[in-house]
Design an enzyme around this catalytic site. Structure first.
Site, short mmCIF file in Angstrom:
data_model
loop_
_atom_site.label_atom_id
_atom_site.label_comp_id
_atom_site.label_asym_id
_atom_site.label_seq_id
_atom_site.Cartn_x
_atom_site.Cartn_y
_atom_site.Cartn_z
N SER A 1 0.90 -1.21 0.02
CA SER A 1 0.20 0.06 -0.13
C SER A 1 0.71 1.08 -0.07
CB SER A 1 -0.83 0.05 1.15
OG SER A 1 -0.24 0.12 2.41
N ASP A 2 0.33 2.25 -0.58
CA ASP A 2 0.97 3.66 -0.49
C ASP A 2 0.92 4.29 0.85
OD1 ASP A 2 -1.39 4.82 -0.58
OD2 ASP A 2 -1.24 5.53 -2.57
N LYS A 3 1.39 5.48 0.91
CA LYS A 3 1.39 6.22 2.42
C LYS A 3 0.05 6.50 2.88
CE LYS A 3 2.52 10.69 0.51
NZ LYS A 3 3.44 11.87 0.77
#
Length: 76
Positions: A53-55
């Protein structure tokens, strides 16, 4: 033993029924419930080790896009 094989397949089918009726797998936005198309799905889900997942916490598609290439001094 054939009875063991039949019992294991029956357990897989029952697990698929549980997966399809799981409210946590229901998508309210699209009004779609989880669809099981194979009895080995729960075995395949058990092999997932990492979820990327991204931030912001959204899941990534994990796709790479070709942007450009540089050969010598020429960019394409």
């Amino acid at each position: 033993p054939i009875s063991l094989y039949v019992t294991l397949e029956l357990v897989k089918v029952i697990q698929c029924v549980f997966l399809s009726y799981d409210l946590g797998m229901y998508d309210c936005d699209q009004d779609i419930r989880f669809q099981v198309r194979t009895t080995t799905l729960n075995e395949e889900l058990g092999q997932v080790e990492y979820v990327l997942s991204d931030k912001t916490g959204t899941l990534t598609r994990n796709q790479m896009a070709f942007v450009q290439i540089s050969v010598g001094d020429v960019k394409y």
